[in-house]
Write an enzyme that holds these catalytic residues in place. Structure first.
Site, PDB file in Angstrom:
ATOM      1  N   LYS A 166       0.826  -1.220   0.000  1.00  0.00           N
ATOM      2  CA  LYS A 166       0.000   0.000   0.000  1.00  0.00           C
ATOM      3  C   LYS A 166       0.859   1.268   0.000  1.00  0.00           C
ATOM      4  O   LYS A 166       0.637   2.176  -0.784  1.00  0.00           O
ATOM      5  CB  LYS A 166      -0.913   0.060   1.238  1.00  0.00           C
ATOM      6  CG  LYS A 166      -1.902  -1.070   1.369  1.00  0.00           C
ATOM      7  CD  LYS A 166      -2.844  -0.850   2.541  1.00  0.00           C
ATOM      8  CE  LYS A 166      -2.174  -0.855   3.904  1.00  0.00           C
ATOM      9  NZ  LYS A 166      -1.639  -2.143   4.331  1.00  0.00           N
ATOM     10  N   ARG A 188      -9.432   1.924   8.842  1.00  0.00           N
ATOM     11  CA  ARG A 188      -8.938   0.603   9.230  1.00  0.00           C
ATOM     12  C   ARG A 188     -10.062  -0.287   9.773  1.00  0.00           C
ATOM     13  O   ARG A 188      -9.848  -1.447  10.051  1.00  0.00           O
ATOM     14  CB  ARG A 188      -7.909   0.847  10.324  1.00  0.00           C
ATOM     15  CG  ARG A 188      -6.723  -0.028  10.486  1.00  0.00           C
ATOM     16  CD  ARG A 188      -5.804  -0.119   9.326  1.00  0.00           C
ATOM     17  NE  ARG A 188      -4.556  -0.719   9.745  1.00  0.00           N
ATOM     18  CZ  ARG A 188      -3.371  -0.192   9.516  1.00  0.00           C
ATOM     19  NH1 ARG A 188      -3.264   0.933   8.852  1.00  0.00           N
ATOM     20  NH2 ARG A 188      -2.289  -0.806   9.917  1.00  0.00           N
ATOM     21  N   ARG A 230      -0.696  -8.432  13.535  1.00  0.00           N
ATOM     22  CA  ARG A 230      -1.219  -7.373  12.654  1.00  0.00           C
ATOM     23  C   ARG A 230      -2.108  -7.970  11.569  1.00  0.00           C
ATOM     24  O   ARG A 230      -3.123  -7.392  11.199  1.00  0.00           O
ATOM     25  CB  ARG A 230      -0.061  -6.575  12.042  1.00  0.00           C
ATOM     26  CG  ARG A 230       0.561  -5.617  13.059  1.00  0.00           C
ATOM     27  CD  ARG A 230       1.907  -5.092  12.617  1.00  0.00           C
ATOM     28  NE  ARG A 230       1.886  -4.393  11.366  1.00  0.00           N
ATOM     29  CZ  ARG A 230       2.935  -4.294  10.535  1.00  0.00           C
ATOM     30  NH1 ARG A 230       4.087  -4.873  10.852  1.00  0.00           N
ATOM     31  NH2 ARG A 230       2.837  -3.627   9.432  1.00  0.00           N
ATOM     32  N   ARG A 244      11.684  -6.257   4.907  1.00  0.00           N
ATOM     33  CA  ARG A 244      11.396  -4.821   4.763  1.00  0.00           C
ATOM     34  C   ARG A 244      12.335  -3.971   5.625  1.00  0.00           C
ATOM     35  O   ARG A 244      12.561  -4.240   6.796  1.00  0.00           O
ATOM     36  CB  ARG A 244       9.944  -4.562   5.169  1.00  0.00           C
ATOM     37  CG  ARG A 244       9.545  -3.109   4.999  1.00  0.00           C
ATOM     38  CD  ARG A 244       8.088  -2.957   4.789  1.00  0.00           C
ATOM     39  NE  ARG A 244       7.301  -3.168   6.001  1.00  0.00           N
ATOM     40  CZ  ARG A 244       5.984  -3.025   6.018  1.00  0.00           C
ATOM     41  NH1 ARG A 244       5.323  -2.722   4.922  1.00  0.00           N
ATOM     42  NH2 ARG A 244       5.329  -3.233   7.146  1.00  0.00           N
ATOM     43  N   ARG A 282      11.245  -1.767  11.010  1.00  0.00           N
ATOM     44  CA  ARG A 282      10.178  -1.243  11.845  1.00  0.00           C
ATOM     45  C   ARG A 282      10.019  -2.073  13.109  1.00  0.00           C
ATOM     46  O   ARG A 282      10.143  -3.291  13.077  1.00  0.00           O
ATOM     47  CB  ARG A 282       8.854  -1.277  11.069  1.00  0.00           C
ATOM     48  CG  ARG A 282       8.612  -0.037  10.265  1.00  0.00           C
ATOM     49  CD  ARG A 282       7.414  -0.155   9.388  1.00  0.00           C
ATOM     50  NE  ARG A 282       6.201  -0.573  10.074  1.00  0.00           N
ATOM     51  CZ  ARG A 282       5.001  -0.550   9.512  1.00  0.00           C
ATOM     52  NH1 ARG A 282       4.861  -0.124   8.274  1.00  0.00           N
ATOM     53  NH2 ARG A 282       3.938  -0.948  10.168  1.00  0.00           N
TER      54      ARG A 282
HETATM   55  P1  AMP Z   1       0.770   0.788   9.135  1.00  0.00           P
HETATM   56  O1  AMP Z   1       2.050   1.483   8.859  1.00  0.00           O
HETATM   57  O2  AMP Z   1      -0.388   1.339   8.321  1.00  0.00           O
HETATM   58  O3  AMP Z   1       0.880  -0.707   9.064  1.00  0.00           O
HETATM   59  O4  AMP Z   1       0.385   1.139  10.655  1.00  0.00           O
HETATM   60  C1  AMP Z   1       1.219   0.767  11.727  1.00  0.00           C
HETATM   61  C2  AMP Z   1       0.409   0.731  13.008  1.00  0.00           C
HETATM   62  O5  AMP Z   1      -0.134   2.031  13.286  1.00  0.00           O
HETATM   63  C3  AMP Z   1      -0.804  -0.191  12.987  1.00  0.00           C
HETATM   64  O6  AMP Z   1      -0.445  -1.528  13.277  1.00  0.00           O
HETATM   65  C4  AMP Z   1      -1.680   0.434  14.061  1.00  0.00           C
HETATM   66  O7  AMP Z   1      -1.208   0.123  15.354  1.00  0.00           O
HETATM   67  C5  AMP Z   1      -1.435   1.926  13.846  1.00  0.00           C
HETATM   68  N1  AMP Z   1      -2.405   2.500  12.887  1.00  0.00           N
HETATM   69  C6  AMP Z   1      -2.129   3.020  11.649  1.00  0.00           C
HETATM   70  N2  AMP Z   1      -3.246   3.463  11.063  1.00  0.00           N
HETATM   71  C7  AMP Z   1      -4.252   3.227  11.927  1.00  0.00           C
HETATM   72  C8  AMP Z   1      -5.654   3.443  11.892  1.00  0.00           C
HETATM   73  N3  AMP Z   1      -6.258   4.000  10.835  1.00  0.00           N
HETATM   74  N4  AMP Z   1      -6.388   3.082  12.981  1.00  0.00           N
HETATM   75  C9  AMP Z   1      -5.806   2.536  14.050  1.00  0.00           C
HETATM   76  N5  AMP Z   1      -4.496   2.280  14.153  1.00  0.00           N
HETATM   77  C10 AMP Z   1      -3.711   2.625  13.099  1.00  0.00           C
END
Ligand code: AMP
Length: 215
Positions: A17, A92, A173, A129, A162
Site C-alpha cells: 500500500k 482501518r 497485525r 522490509r 520497523r
Molecule cells: P501501518 O504502517 O499502516 O501498518 O500502521 C502501523 C500501526 O499504526 C498499525 O499496526 C496500528 O497500530 C497503527 N495505525 C495506523 N493506522 C491506523 C488506523 N487508521 N487506525 C488505528 N491504528 C492505526
C-alpha cells in the site's frame, strides 16, 4: 461535478500500500497520507500522541478511532489536500469508514484500491522490509535491495527495521487486519467504488495496473 479524487488503499500489512500510494502521489501530484507514518513520527518525537500509541503499535493492535479521527481531520484540512489526497492505512475498520464519509468533501470522487496478496507472501515481504528513518523510502533486502548494503539510495542513511515488523507482531497485525479491516472490502464493494488489484507482481507492474484504473 465529482472531481476531487480521494483514493483509499486497502490491503494486508506488507501488501504494498505504502509503495503504491507513493507512486500514485507522484503521478497525480496529490499528497499521500499514511497514518502509520504519522504515528511512527509521533513515537520518534516522543510527543504525547507518540507516548499514547507506542505500546499499541508494538503489539500490532489498532489505535482508538477518536485519536485517528483527530489526526486525519487535522491533516486533510491542510491546503495541499484541496485537490484530493491518497489515504494509506485509513480507514482501518467500519467505524473509521463511517467517520471518514462524514468528513469528506461532497464534491469528491472516491476510489478504493484493494491490493491482494497472500498471507504467506506478506510474511515473507515484511521479513525483508527496511526503511530509511530520514526520508521514509522503503526497501526490501530480498526483492528491492538498496544499492549500497543497508543504506538509503537517496541519502545514505542506514536503513532500519520497523519495531512492529517482527514475525510474531506481523501475525498479530494480520489477525487484526482480518478481524477489523477486511469488512471494508464489502463495505466499499457495495458502494461500487472498489477495484481489486493483484499485488503479487513486481512493483512497477502493480503501479501500471493502478494507473490504468485511475484513467
Ligand atoms: P501501518 O504502517 O499502516 O501498518 O500502521 C502501523 C500501526 O499504526 C498499525 O499496526 C496500528 O497500530 C497503527 N495505525 C495506523 N493506522 C491506523 C488506523 N487508521 N487506525 C488505528 N491504528 C492505526
Amino acid at each position: 461535478m465529482n472531481s476531487i479524487p480521494v483514493i483509499i488503499f486497502l490491503g494486508a500489512p506488507g501488501a504494498g500500500k505504502g509503495t503504491q500510494a507513493a507512486y500514485l502521489s507522484k503521478l497525480k501530484s496529490i499528497p499521500k497520507i499514511s497514518t502509520g507514518d504519522m504515528l511512527r513520527s509521533a513515537v520518534q518525537e516522543d510527543s504525547p500522541l507518540g507516548r499514547k500509541v507506542q505500546e499499541i503499535m508494538k503489539g500490532g493492535g489498532l489505535v482508538d478511532d477518536q485519536t485517528m479521527l483527530n489526526l486525519i481531520l487535522e491533516r486533510i484540512k491542510k491546503p495541499d489536500c484541496k485537490g484530493g489526497f491518497i489515504l494509506d492505512g485509513y480507514p482501518r475498520n467500519l467505524k473509521q469508514a463511517a467517520q471518514l464519509e462524514e468528513m469528506l468533501p461532497k464534491d469528491m470522487r472516491l476510489i478504493v484500491i484493494n491490493i491482494q496478496v497472500s498471507e504467506e507472501e506478506v510474511v515473507k515481504r515484511i521479513a525483508g522490509r527496511r526503511s530509511c528513518p530520514k526520508c521514509g523510502s522503503v526497501y526490501n533486502i530480498y526483492f528491492h535491495p538498496p544499492k549500497d548494503d543497508e543504506k538509503c539510495d537517496l541519502d545514505g542513511t542506514p536503513l532500519v527495521r520497523r519495531a512492529d515488523d517482527s514475525e510474531d507482531v506481523v501475525r498479530k497485525r494480520i489477525s487484526t487486519y482480518k478481524k477489523e479491516t477486511l469488512p471494508l472490502i464489502d463495505f466499499y464493494k457495495k458502494k461500487g467504488v472498489l477495484t481489486a488489484i493483484n499485488g503479487i507482481h513486481q512493483e512497477n507492474v502493480v503501479a501500471d495496473k493502478i494507473e490504468e484504473v485511475m484513467n
